[in-house]
Motif scaffolding. Structure first.
Motif, PDB file in Angstrom:
ATOM      1  N   ILE A  75      -5.513  -1.654  -3.242  1.00 25.46           N
ATOM      2  CA  ILE A  75      -4.144  -1.265  -3.752  1.00 25.46           C
ATOM      3  C   ILE A  75      -3.150  -2.235  -3.562  1.00 25.46           C
ATOM      4  O   ILE A  75      -2.312  -2.512  -4.354  1.00 25.46           O
ATOM      5  CB  ILE A  75      -3.654   0.438  -2.995  1.00 25.46           C
ATOM      6  CG1 ILE A  75      -4.615   1.262  -3.455  1.00 25.46           C
ATOM      7  CG2 ILE A  75      -2.382   0.663  -3.722  1.00 25.46           C
ATOM      8  CD1 ILE A  75      -4.844   1.758  -5.055  1.00 25.46           C
ATOM      9  N   ASP A 129     -13.285   2.420  -4.773  1.00 22.34           N
ATOM     10  CA  ASP A 129     -12.093   1.825  -5.475  1.00 22.34           C
ATOM     11  C   ASP A 129     -12.405   2.191  -7.181  1.00 22.34           C
ATOM     12  O   ASP A 129     -13.428   2.040  -7.577  1.00 22.34           O
ATOM     13  CB  ASP A 129     -11.726   0.348  -5.127  1.00 22.34           C
ATOM     14  CG  ASP A 129     -11.392   0.027  -3.563  1.00 22.34           C
ATOM     15  OD1 ASP A 129     -11.118   0.947  -3.063  1.00 22.34           O
ATOM     16  OD2 ASP A 129     -12.072  -0.976  -3.319  1.00 22.34           O
ATOM     17  N   ASP A 130     -11.191   2.595  -7.766  1.00 22.01           N
ATOM     18  CA  ASP A 130     -11.514   2.671  -9.104  1.00 22.01           C
ATOM     19  C   ASP A 130     -10.032   2.561  -9.517  1.00 22.01           C
ATOM     20  O   ASP A 130      -8.902   3.346  -9.472  1.00 22.01           O
ATOM     21  CB  ASP A 130     -11.852   4.247  -9.297  1.00 22.01           C
ATOM     22  CG  ASP A 130     -12.001   4.668 -10.645  1.00 22.01           C
ATOM     23  OD1 ASP A 130     -11.667   3.667 -11.633  1.00 22.01           O
ATOM     24  OD2 ASP A 130     -12.427   5.769 -10.971  1.00 22.01           O
ATOM     25  N   LEU A 131      -9.697   1.459 -10.316  1.00 24.10           N
ATOM     26  CA  LEU A 131      -8.307   1.187 -11.167  1.00 24.10           C
ATOM     27  C   LEU A 131      -8.385   1.043 -12.302  1.00 24.10           C
ATOM     28  O   LEU A 131      -9.603   0.799 -13.118  1.00 24.10           O
ATOM     29  CB  LEU A 131      -7.962  -0.155 -10.191  1.00 24.10           C
ATOM     30  CG  LEU A 131      -7.815  -0.271  -8.936  1.00 24.10           C
ATOM     31  CD1 LEU A 131      -7.190  -1.838  -8.705  1.00 24.10           C
ATOM     32  CD2 LEU A 131      -6.802   0.565  -8.279  1.00 24.10           C
ATOM     33  N   LYS A 178       0.727  -1.216   0.021  1.00 23.32           N
ATOM     34  CA  LYS A 178       0.095  -0.101   0.117  1.00 23.32           C
ATOM     35  C   LYS A 178       0.756   1.234  -0.172  1.00 23.32           C
ATOM     36  O   LYS A 178       0.603   2.192  -0.669  1.00 23.32           O
ATOM     37  CB  LYS A 178      -0.768   0.213   1.092  1.00 23.32           C
ATOM     38  CG  LYS A 178      -1.464   1.333   1.750  1.00 23.32           C
ATOM     39  CD  LYS A 178      -2.515   1.840   0.651  1.00 23.32           C
ATOM     40  CE  LYS A 178      -3.139   3.158   1.011  1.00 23.32           C
ATOM     41  NZ  LYS A 178      -3.992   3.778  -0.283  1.00 23.32           N
ATOM     42  N   SER A 218      -3.239   2.031 -12.150  1.00 25.10           N
ATOM     43  CA  SER A 218      -3.070   3.236 -11.507  1.00 25.10           C
ATOM     44  C   SER A 218      -4.688   3.450 -11.104  1.00 25.10           C
ATOM     45  O   SER A 218      -5.502   2.581 -11.185  1.00 25.10           O
ATOM     46  CB  SER A 218      -2.809   4.355 -12.647  1.00 25.10           C
ATOM     47  OG  SER A 218      -3.850   4.269 -13.714  1.00 25.10           O
ATOM     48  N   GLY A 219      -4.857   4.513 -10.190  1.00 23.72           N
ATOM     49  CA  GLY A 219      -5.839   4.831  -9.926  1.00 23.72           C
ATOM     50  C   GLY A 219      -5.972   4.815  -8.329  1.00 23.72           C
ATOM     51  O   GLY A 219      -4.879   5.081  -7.850  1.00 23.72           O
ATOM     52  N   GLN A 220      -7.043   4.992  -7.515  1.00 22.69           N
ATOM     53  CA  GLN A 220      -7.231   4.902  -6.163  1.00 22.69           C
ATOM     54  C   GLN A 220      -8.071   3.774  -5.469  1.00 22.69           C
ATOM     55  O   GLN A 220      -8.771   3.402  -6.212  1.00 22.69           O
ATOM     56  CB  GLN A 220      -7.808   6.436  -5.890  1.00 22.69           C
ATOM     57  CG  GLN A 220      -9.248   6.797  -6.561  1.00 22.69           C
ATOM     58  CD  GLN A 220      -9.401   8.103  -6.542  1.00 22.69           C
ATOM     59  OE1 GLN A 220      -8.693   8.835  -5.822  1.00 22.69           O
ATOM     60  NE2 GLN A 220     -10.623   8.669  -6.852  1.00 22.69           N
ATOM     61  N   GLY A 221      -7.737   3.898  -4.334  1.00 24.42           N
ATOM     62  CA  GLY A 221      -8.499   2.724  -3.573  1.00 24.42           C
ATOM     63  C   GLY A 221      -8.201   2.430  -2.180  1.00 24.42           C
ATOM     64  O   GLY A 221      -7.140   3.239  -1.642  1.00 24.42           O
ATOM     65  N   CYS A 222      -8.773   1.765  -1.417  1.00 29.19           N
ATOM     66  CA  CYS A 222      -8.372   1.419  -0.145  1.00 29.19           C
ATOM     67  C   CYS A 222      -7.136   0.603  -0.045  1.00 29.19           C
ATOM     68  O   CYS A 222      -6.764   0.133  -1.010  1.00 29.19           O
ATOM     69  CB  CYS A 222      -9.564   0.492   0.508  1.00 29.19           C
ATOM     70  SG  CYS A 222      -9.933  -0.926  -0.067  1.00 29.19           S
TER      71      CYS A 222
END
Ligand code: ZN
Length: 146
Positions: free
Chosen positions: A72, A45-47, A20, A64-68
Protein backbone atom coordinates in the motif's frame (compact mmCIF):
# COMPACT_ATOMS: atom_id res chain seq x y z
CA UNK A 1 25.62 0.77 11.31
CA UNK A 2 26.45 4.35 12.21
CA UNK A 3 24.05 6.73 13.91
CA UNK A 4 23.27 8.63 10.75
CA UNK A 5 22.28 5.45 8.90
CA UNK A 6 20.05 4.38 11.78
CA UNK A 7 18.35 7.77 11.81
CA UNK A 8 17.77 7.58 8.07
CA UNK A 9 16.22 4.14 8.40
CA UNK A 10 13.87 5.44 11.10
CA UNK A 11 12.92 8.31 8.85
CA UNK A 12 12.24 5.97 5.94
CA UNK A 13 10.04 3.78 8.11
CA UNK A 14 8.10 6.85 9.18
CA UNK A 15 7.50 7.75 5.53
CA UNK A 16 6.33 4.24 4.69
CA UNK A 17 4.00 4.03 7.68
CA UNK A 18 2.59 7.47 6.92
CA UNK A 19 1.60 6.30 3.43
CA UNK A 20 0.15 3.08 4.81
CA UNK A 21 -1.97 5.02 7.32
CA UNK A 22 -3.11 7.64 4.83
CA UNK A 23 -2.69 6.38 1.24
CA UNK A 24 -2.55 9.16 -1.36
CA UNK A 25 -4.82 9.08 -4.42
CA UNK A 26 -6.77 6.14 -3.00
CA UNK A 27 -9.96 5.29 -4.87
CA UNK A 28 -11.15 4.72 -8.43
CA UNK A 29 -11.50 7.20 -11.29
CA UNK A 30 -15.04 7.30 -12.72
CA UNK A 31 -13.99 7.37 -16.38
CA UNK A 32 -10.40 6.17 -16.70
CA UNK A 33 -8.61 6.01 -20.02
CA UNK A 34 -6.47 3.15 -18.71
CA UNK A 35 -6.79 0.61 -15.91
CA UNK A 36 -5.31 -2.64 -14.69
CA UNK A 37 -5.40 -4.98 -11.74
CA UNK A 38 -2.39 -6.53 -10.08
CA UNK A 39 -2.32 -9.48 -7.72
CA UNK A 40 0.40 -10.96 -5.58
CA UNK A 41 -1.00 -14.30 -4.33
CA UNK A 42 2.01 -15.07 -2.14
CA UNK A 43 1.06 -12.14 0.12
CA UNK A 44 -2.61 -11.56 -0.68
CA UNK A 45 -2.02 -8.12 -2.18
CA UNK A 46 -4.65 -7.11 -4.74
CA UNK A 47 -4.61 -3.64 -6.32
CA UNK A 48 -6.43 -1.82 -9.07
CA UNK A 49 -4.94 1.23 -10.78
CA UNK A 50 -7.03 3.65 -12.85
CA UNK A 51 -5.57 6.46 -14.97
CA UNK A 52 -6.52 9.52 -16.96
CA UNK A 53 -3.90 9.88 -19.67
CA UNK A 54 -3.92 12.64 -22.30
CA UNK A 55 -1.12 13.56 -24.68
CA UNK A 56 1.26 11.10 -23.04
CA UNK A 57 0.79 12.71 -19.66
CA UNK A 58 -0.72 11.10 -16.55
CA UNK A 59 -3.29 13.74 -15.65
CA UNK A 60 -4.84 11.74 -12.84
CA UNK A 61 -4.31 8.43 -11.06
CA UNK A 62 -6.04 6.43 -8.34
CA UNK A 63 -5.35 3.10 -6.77
CA UNK A 64 -7.59 0.89 -4.68
CA UNK A 65 -7.58 -2.57 -3.17
CA UNK A 66 -5.92 -4.21 -0.24
CA UNK A 67 -2.46 -5.29 0.67
CA UNK A 68 0.33 -5.32 3.22
CA UNK A 69 1.97 -2.13 4.48
CA UNK A 70 4.79 -2.28 1.92
CA UNK A 71 2.35 -2.82 -0.96
CA UNK A 72 0.00 0.00 0.00
CA UNK A 73 2.76 2.44 0.90
CA UNK A 74 4.63 1.74 -2.34
CA UNK A 75 1.49 2.18 -4.48
CA UNK A 76 0.66 5.41 -2.63
CA UNK A 77 4.17 6.78 -3.16
CA UNK A 78 4.01 5.71 -6.81
CA UNK A 79 0.86 7.78 -7.38
CA UNK A 80 2.59 10.84 -5.93
CA UNK A 81 5.68 10.25 -8.05
CA UNK A 82 3.87 9.94 -11.41
CA UNK A 83 0.80 12.18 -10.95
CA UNK A 84 0.90 14.99 -13.49
CA UNK A 85 4.02 13.65 -15.17
CA UNK A 86 4.89 12.23 -18.56
CA UNK A 87 4.21 8.56 -19.29
CA UNK A 88 7.82 8.16 -20.46
CA UNK A 89 9.14 9.45 -17.15
CA UNK A 90 6.88 7.08 -15.22
CA UNK A 91 8.25 4.16 -17.24
CA UNK A 92 11.84 5.23 -16.58
CA UNK A 93 11.17 5.64 -12.88
CA UNK A 94 9.59 2.18 -12.73
CA UNK A 95 12.69 0.68 -14.36
CA UNK A 96 15.07 2.38 -11.92
CA UNK A 97 12.91 1.52 -8.90
CA UNK A 98 12.71 -2.14 -9.95
CA UNK A 99 16.46 -2.23 -10.60
CA UNK A 100 17.16 -0.94 -7.09
CA UNK A 101 14.87 -3.53 -5.49
CA UNK A 102 16.35 -6.39 -7.51
CA UNK A 103 19.88 -5.27 -6.67
CA UNK A 104 20.95 -4.26 -10.19
CA UNK A 105 21.30 -0.60 -9.26
CA UNK A 106 22.50 1.08 -6.07
CA UNK A 107 19.91 3.39 -4.47
CA UNK A 108 22.37 6.29 -4.45
CA UNK A 109 22.68 6.10 -8.25
CA UNK A 110 18.99 5.70 -9.05
CA UNK A 111 17.61 9.24 -8.54
CA UNK A 112 14.44 7.87 -6.99
CA UNK A 113 13.42 10.93 -5.01
CA UNK A 114 11.13 10.01 -2.13
CA UNK A 115 10.85 6.45 -3.43
CA UNK A 116 14.30 5.78 -2.01
CA UNK A 117 12.47 5.29 1.30
CA UNK A 118 11.54 1.84 -0.02
CA UNK A 119 15.05 0.85 -1.10
CA UNK A 120 15.51 -1.17 2.11
CA UNK A 121 12.97 -3.68 0.80
CA UNK A 122 15.77 -5.06 -1.41
CA UNK A 123 17.07 -6.84 1.69
CA UNK A 124 13.81 -8.82 1.98
CA UNK A 125 13.34 -10.85 -1.23
CA UNK A 126 9.89 -12.02 -0.13
CA UNK A 127 8.63 -8.45 -0.03
CA UNK A 128 9.97 -7.18 -3.34
CA UNK A 129 6.84 -8.26 -5.21
CA UNK A 130 4.78 -6.32 -2.66
CA UNK A 131 6.71 -3.13 -3.37
CA UNK A 132 6.52 -3.61 -7.16
CA UNK A 133 2.86 -4.61 -7.45
CA UNK A 134 1.46 -1.10 -7.90
CA UNK A 135 4.12 -0.35 -10.49
CA UNK A 136 3.35 -3.56 -12.39
CA UNK A 137 -0.32 -2.62 -12.46
CA UNK A 138 0.60 0.88 -13.68
CA UNK A 139 2.73 -0.53 -16.52
CA UNK A 140 -0.02 -2.97 -17.52
CA UNK A 141 -2.55 -0.14 -17.51
CA UNK A 142 -0.36 2.05 -19.71
CA UNK A 143 0.18 -0.82 -22.17
CA UNK A 144 -3.49 -1.71 -22.36
CA UNK A 145 -5.98 1.18 -22.62
CA UNK A 146 -9.48 0.39 -21.40
ZN1 ZN B 1 2.49 -7.75 0.35
Amino acid sequence: MNAQTAAELDLYQDVVMDHKRAPRHFGTLAAPTHQARGRNPSCGDDLQVTLQVAQERIEDIRFSGQGCAICIASASMMTEAVHGGDVALARQLQQRFRAVLTGELEPEAAHLGKLVSLAGVRRYPGRIKCALLGWHALMHALDDPS
